[in-house]
Design an enzyme around this catalytic site. Structure first.
Site, PDB file in Angstrom:
ATOM      1  N   GLY A  46       0.810  -1.212   0.000  1.00 17.28           N
ATOM      2  CA  GLY A  46       0.000   0.000   0.000  1.00 17.28           C
ATOM      3  C   GLY A  46       0.846   1.266   0.000  1.00 17.28           C
ATOM      4  CG  ASP A 231       0.921 -17.608  -1.268  1.00 17.68           C
ATOM      5  OD1 ASP A 231       0.376 -16.516  -1.071  1.00 17.68           O
ATOM      6  OD2 ASP A 231       1.700 -17.820  -2.225  1.00 17.68           O
ATOM      7  CE  LYS A 235       0.513 -16.146  -4.723  1.00 18.41           C
ATOM      8  NZ  LYS A 235       1.964 -16.026  -4.493  1.00 18.41           N
TER       9      LYS A 235
END
Length: 461
Positions: A46, A231, A235
């Site tokens: 961010g 993880d 994906k």
């Protein structure tokens, strides 16, 4: 970078089934308009996204045909110092921020599932387009989020959710939309690739390399999502959904991690002319007798030949292979993690979505028309590397071979090595079903001649 439709003329929105949804369509704001942005999350990604939006504002304005203006930044801790950030922009109320009338585009880089799900759904239903890097969210709730986007006629883009800066979501959604994709396979987790690559080249143990990966910042303090394969499974679910036009969730992905990979396994891989990588594998399967199709998505450590391009993917890099009927084999390679690469993918989506907000139209949405069934993992076929410790006496090999044969598993090579008070037997099989290999291993464990089955690792590529 995901490319979106760039027509300046309004176009009817489409639902995931292909039906038009004109009630949800919104025309563009007009050339030169300002796009109000809400940024959710000020972590590594961010912060980089905000920095680049500010530093490259003129470039983005030229590419979009209108300006980006960050009008609010949601953070978890307002007391934390954030140098260079206008404190007037900060809020700890993300829900109120995305509901504001002056927000057109929401960038979500918080992570997690439950809270981001609420925020993103609210934004989409409120007519705000969303760009997210949240693979767990997309893998778990793509159907709900896509439906919300369709109802409002807005965009939901997530290039950064798979392999960071490596452009693979965009090609699957747009570039290969006119082709038939049959397989997607790759290395999509940098932490596990760093560990396995170092174990192979340095001869270090898993524990040693996990500690180093943590020290270098490749692994989180709790590495479970990475080293246990979750993880990569998120994906894989996203890639399979895009490739096969079928909803595949994280729960549909058979998942195994790398915790049990030992130095002995690495040495055995070298002896077989291979290396070990944690692979995400998505396949379109066709039943030879009926011609019916199904989808398999799975994550596990596997041996691949050192001559295979994926074998040379080192350190924390990622690579994805795509096999399509007309395009043939394609490979996407690059840095699959980190603030800079992930921010690059996020901003690629931001530019595409902002163009649609300014000029009208939508990018490609969810496509699930095929609705193929998920294949039973037991029916998946591959080759296997089976490492056993056996007693060292005449007839052992025959007994072991009989156990494989009894379950319809054919042997390709057998290698025996003498060890103290016994022998090590390494078998490489021809292609066999998971269910058949599992039954074989259970049978081997009952033989007096077999002291232990040290490891079973699949072979791909």
């Amino acid at each position: 970078m995901t490319n979106a439709a760039q027509s300046t003329a309004p176009q009817p929105a489409e639902s995931s089934s292909g039906a038009s949804a004109p009630s949800g369509f919104k025309p563009g704001k007009g050339a030169g308009a300002t796009v109000g942005v809400a940024l959710l999350g000020m972590g590594t990604v961010g912060s980089e996204v905000l920095r680049l939006i500010n530093e490259r504002s003129e470039e983005f304005a030229s590419r979009i045909g209108g300006r980006l203006e960050v009008r609010g930044v949601a953070v978890g801790d307002l007391s934390k110092p954030r140098p260079g950030v206008d404190r007037e922009l900060l809020t700890d109320d993300a829900l109120s921020l995305v509901k504001r009338e002056d927000i057109d585009l929401v960038i979500e880089v918080i992570g997690g599932i439950d809270f981001p799900r609420q925020i993103v759904t609210t934004a989409l239903r409120g007519g705000k387009s969303v760009v997210t890097a949240n693979k767990a969210l997309i893998a778990a709730h793509a159907d709900e989020l896509s439906e919300a986007a369709d109802e409002s006629g807005v965009d939901l883009f997530f290039e950064a959710a798979v392999a960071a800066a490596i452009p693979v979501v965009g090609p699957l959604r747009r570039s290969l939309a006119g082709d038939k994709v049959n397989a997607v396979m790759g290395i999509v987790n940098g932490t596990t690739n760093f560990i396995l690559d170092a174990m192979y080249h340095r001869g270090a143990s898993y524990a040693e390399m996990l500690a180093e990966a943590t020290e270098l910042g490749y692994a989180e303090a709790d590495p479970t999502a990475d080293v246990d394969g979750y993880d990569a499974a998120s994906k894989a679910a996203i890639l399979a959904s895009l490739a096969f036009h079928t909803r595949v969730s994280g729960d549909d992905v058979h998942t195994e991690g790398i915790r049990d990979i030992s130095v002995d396994d690495i040495d055995a891989a070298k002896a077989a002319g291979s290396t070990i990588k944690l692979l995400a594998i998505c396949e379109r399967l066709v039943d030879e007798s009926t011609g019916t199709e199904s989808v398999s998505a799975r994550v596990y450590p596997a041996l691949i030949p050192t001559t295979h391009p994926l074998a040379s993917v080192s350190e924390s890099y990622n690579a994805v292979f795509v096999e399509a009927e007309s395009a043939g084999r394609l490979m996407f390679y690059g840095n699959g993690a980190g603030g800079g690469p992930t921010a690059s993918a996020v901003l690629g989506d931001v530019v595409a979505v902002a163009r649609n907000i300014v000029h009208g139209g939508r990018g490609p949405g969810e496509s699930t028309y095929a609705s193929l069934p998920i294949a039973d993992f037991g029916d998946i076929q591959t080759r296997y590397h089976v490492d056993m410790e056996v007693v060292d006496r005449v007839g052992v090999l025959a007994e072991v071979a009989n156990a494989f044969s009894a379950h319809n598993v054919s042997l390709k090579t057998v290698r025996q090595q003498g060890i103290e008070d016994g022998a090590r037997l390494v078998v490489i099989t021809h292609r066999a079903k998971e269910s058949e290999l599992k039954a074989t291993v259970e049978s081997l464990k009952t033989l007096d001649e077999v002291r232990s089955v040290r490891s079973v690792i699949r072979m791909e590529g």
